[in-house]
Design a protein around this motif. Structure first.
Motif, PDB file in Angstrom:
ATOM      1  N   ALA A  82      20.399  30.318  39.160  1.00 55.06           N
ATOM      2  CA  ALA A  82      19.033  30.796  39.399  1.00 55.06           C
ATOM      3  C   ALA A  82      18.763  30.914  40.905  1.00 55.06           C
ATOM      4  CB  ALA A  82      18.015  29.869  38.750  1.00 55.06           C
ATOM      5  N   LEU A  83      19.269  29.969  41.667  1.00 53.85           N
ATOM      6  CA  LEU A  83      19.110  30.018  43.124  1.00 53.85           C
ATOM      7  C   LEU A  83      19.854  31.220  43.700  1.00 53.85           C
ATOM      8  CD1 LEU A  83      18.178  28.840  45.821  1.00 53.85           C
ATOM      9  CD2 LEU A  83      20.159  27.305  45.751  1.00 53.85           C
ATOM     10  N   ARG A  84      21.057  31.440  43.255  1.00 50.25           N
ATOM     11  CA  ARG A  84      21.848  32.572  43.740  1.00 50.25           C
ATOM     12  C   ARG A  84      21.198  33.901  43.349  1.00 50.25           C
ATOM     13  NH1 ARG A  84      27.610  30.711  44.770  1.00 50.25           N
ATOM     14  NH2 ARG A  84      28.377  32.746  44.114  1.00 50.25           N
ATOM     15  N   GLU A  85      20.648  33.969  42.146  1.00 54.32           N
ATOM     16  CA  GLU A  85      19.975  35.192  41.719  1.00 54.32           C
ATOM     17  C   GLU A  85      18.725  35.439  42.568  1.00 54.32           C
ATOM     18  OE1 GLU A  85      18.005  37.368  37.848  1.00 54.32           O
ATOM     19  OE2 GLU A  85      19.268  35.619  37.542  1.00 54.32           O
ATOM     20  N   ALA A  86      17.977  34.383  42.856  1.00 51.14           N
ATOM     21  CA  ALA A  86      16.759  34.528  43.660  1.00 51.14           C
ATOM     22  C   ALA A  86      17.080  34.985  45.081  1.00 51.14           C
ATOM     23  CB  ALA A  86      15.982  33.216  43.682  1.00 51.14           C
ATOM     24  N   VAL A  87      18.132  34.462  45.667  1.00 58.22           N
ATOM     25  CA  VAL A  87      18.469  34.856  47.033  1.00 58.22           C
ATOM     26  C   VAL A  87      18.988  36.300  47.040  1.00 58.22           C
ATOM     27  CG1 VAL A  87      20.884  34.064  47.264  1.00 58.22           C
ATOM     28  CG2 VAL A  87      19.348  33.910  49.211  1.00 58.22           C
ATOM     29  N   LEU A 100      27.505  37.857  55.853  1.00 58.53           N
ATOM     30  CA  LEU A 100      26.464  37.760  54.836  1.00 58.53           C
ATOM     31  C   LEU A 100      26.517  38.967  53.902  1.00 58.53           C
ATOM     32  CD1 LEU A 100      24.272  35.864  53.884  1.00 58.53           C
ATOM     33  CD2 LEU A 100      22.650  37.100  55.307  1.00 58.53           C
ATOM     34  N   PHE A 101      26.841  40.130  54.419  1.00 57.07           N
ATOM     35  CA  PHE A 101      26.966  41.321  53.582  1.00 57.07           C
ATOM     36  C   PHE A 101      28.071  41.115  52.548  1.00 57.07           C
ATOM     37  CE2 PHE A 101      28.446  45.649  52.615  1.00 57.07           C
ATOM     38  CZ  PHE A 101      27.244  46.235  52.253  1.00 57.07           C
ATOM     39  N   ALA A 102      29.212  40.592  52.976  1.00 53.04           N
ATOM     40  CA  ALA A 102      30.313  40.322  52.044  1.00 53.04           C
ATOM     41  C   ALA A 102      29.897  39.289  50.996  1.00 53.04           C
ATOM     42  CB  ALA A 102      31.547  39.839  52.816  1.00 53.04           C
ATOM     43  N   THR A 103      29.143  38.295  51.419  1.00 53.23           N
ATOM     44  CA  THR A 103      28.643  37.285  50.489  1.00 53.23           C
ATOM     45  C   THR A 103      27.730  37.925  49.458  1.00 53.23           C
ATOM     46  OG1 THR A 103      28.825  35.492  52.076  1.00 53.23           O
ATOM     47  CG2 THR A 103      27.207  35.215  50.333  1.00 53.23           C
ATOM     48  N   TYR A 104      26.836  38.775  49.910  1.00 52.39           N
ATOM     49  CA  TYR A 104      25.921  39.416  48.976  1.00 52.39           C
ATOM     50  C   TYR A 104      26.633  40.365  48.029  1.00 52.39           C
ATOM     51  CZ  TYR A 104      21.745  37.276  50.736  1.00 52.39           C
ATOM     52  OH  TYR A 104      20.787  36.357  51.053  1.00 52.39           O
ATOM     53  N   MET A 105      27.727  40.942  48.473  1.00 49.52           N
ATOM     54  CA  MET A 105      28.496  41.794  47.563  1.00 49.52           C
ATOM     55  C   MET A 105      28.996  40.976  46.374  1.00 49.52           C
ATOM     56  SD  MET A 105      28.295  44.835  48.586  1.00 49.52           S
ATOM     57  CE  MET A 105      29.495  45.505  47.474  1.00 49.52           C
ATOM     58  N   VAL A 106      29.403  39.745  46.638  1.00 47.97           N
ATOM     59  CA  VAL A 106      29.833  38.851  45.557  1.00 47.97           C
ATOM     60  C   VAL A 106      28.640  38.503  44.672  1.00 47.97           C
ATOM     61  CG1 VAL A 106      30.737  36.540  45.028  1.00 47.97           C
ATOM     62  CG2 VAL A 106      31.773  37.915  46.860  1.00 47.97           C
ATOM     63  N   GLY A 140      30.109  30.905  52.733  1.00 50.34           N
ATOM     64  CA  GLY A 140      30.534  31.912  51.766  1.00 50.34           C
ATOM     65  C   GLY A 140      30.136  31.497  50.359  1.00 50.34           C
ATOM     66  N   PRO A 141      30.142  32.446  49.422  1.00 51.27           N
ATOM     67  CA  PRO A 141      29.644  32.152  48.075  1.00 51.27           C
ATOM     68  C   PRO A 141      30.535  31.200  47.280  1.00 51.27           C
ATOM     69  CG  PRO A 141      30.566  34.354  48.155  1.00 51.27           C
ATOM     70  CD  PRO A 141      30.548  33.836  49.564  1.00 51.27           C
TER      71      PRO A 141
END
Length: 196
Positions: free
Chosen positions: A54-59, A106-112, A25-26
């Motif tokens: 920067a890593l989180r933005e790239a992913v 992963l969808f919930a993670t990306y929402m964050v 999770g994030p």
């Protein structure tokens, strides 16, 4: 840590980051976790991405770009513009539903992450509306759609009018009974409004 036999690339780091985010999770995922998954030092990851942000933005950008790539073929397909508009909108809805349903963690993670990365989201929306603009322009040129003063404005209106079927804040509604019928009704109404 022993280096892996494969060359460390940004793409490999992003793949590993996605897996780490899925597992932890994030809130708990760290650059050290990503490095450990790759069998490298965290310094090796930082050589490709200067900060954790920067890593989180790239992913996040990579995740959003997948949808744009999936839809880009519809934009240039050899079909009439109305069919392309219907296919593009349906494919967007299907892609978002698939992401939410097949990998909910992963969808919930990306929402964050999307909430943290306004620039990546803004670029994603600009890419999506640019694709829609090309379809609207083709429709105007062929006479399928009524001439508009600004196809970009029409494209943005179409994007926002169909938001319930692609904006992740509505993800819980995507599995409700009748959602396909609601989608078809909205799309029919919009297409009729575009005709000359």
């Amino acid at each position: 840590m022993a280096p892996t036999s494969e060359t460390l690339t940004a793409e490999r780091i992003l793949e590993a980051t996605e897996e780490v985010l899925r597992r932890h999770g994030p809130a708990k995922a760290t650059v050290v976790d990503v490095a450990r998954a790759l069998g490298v030092s965290h310094g090796s990851v930082y050589r490709h991405f200067r900060t954790k942000a920067a890593l989180r933005e790239a992913v996040t950008k990579r995740w959003l770009d997948r949808t744009c790539e999936e839809l880009s073929g519809i934009v240039i397909a050899d079909r009439d513009p109305e069919t392309r508009l219907r296919d593009w909108t349906a494919a967007l809805f299907a892609a978002k539903r698939r992401k939410a349903g097949e990998d909910p963690e992963l969808f919930a993670t990306y929402m964050v992450l999307v909430g943290e990365n306004g620039e990546a989201v803004g670029e994603h929306i600009a890419d999506m509306t640019a694709q829609l603009t090309r379809i609207v322009e083709a429709g105007v040129e062929s006479g399928t759609f009524a001439a508009t003063t600004d196809p970009g404005t029409t494209a943005r209106a179409l994007f926002h009018a169909t938001g319930r079927f692609h904006d992740p804040c509505y993800a819980r509604e995507w599995e409700e009974p009748g959602v396909e019928g609601d989608f078809a009704a909205v799309l029919d109404l919009l297409v009729k409004g575009l005709r000359p």
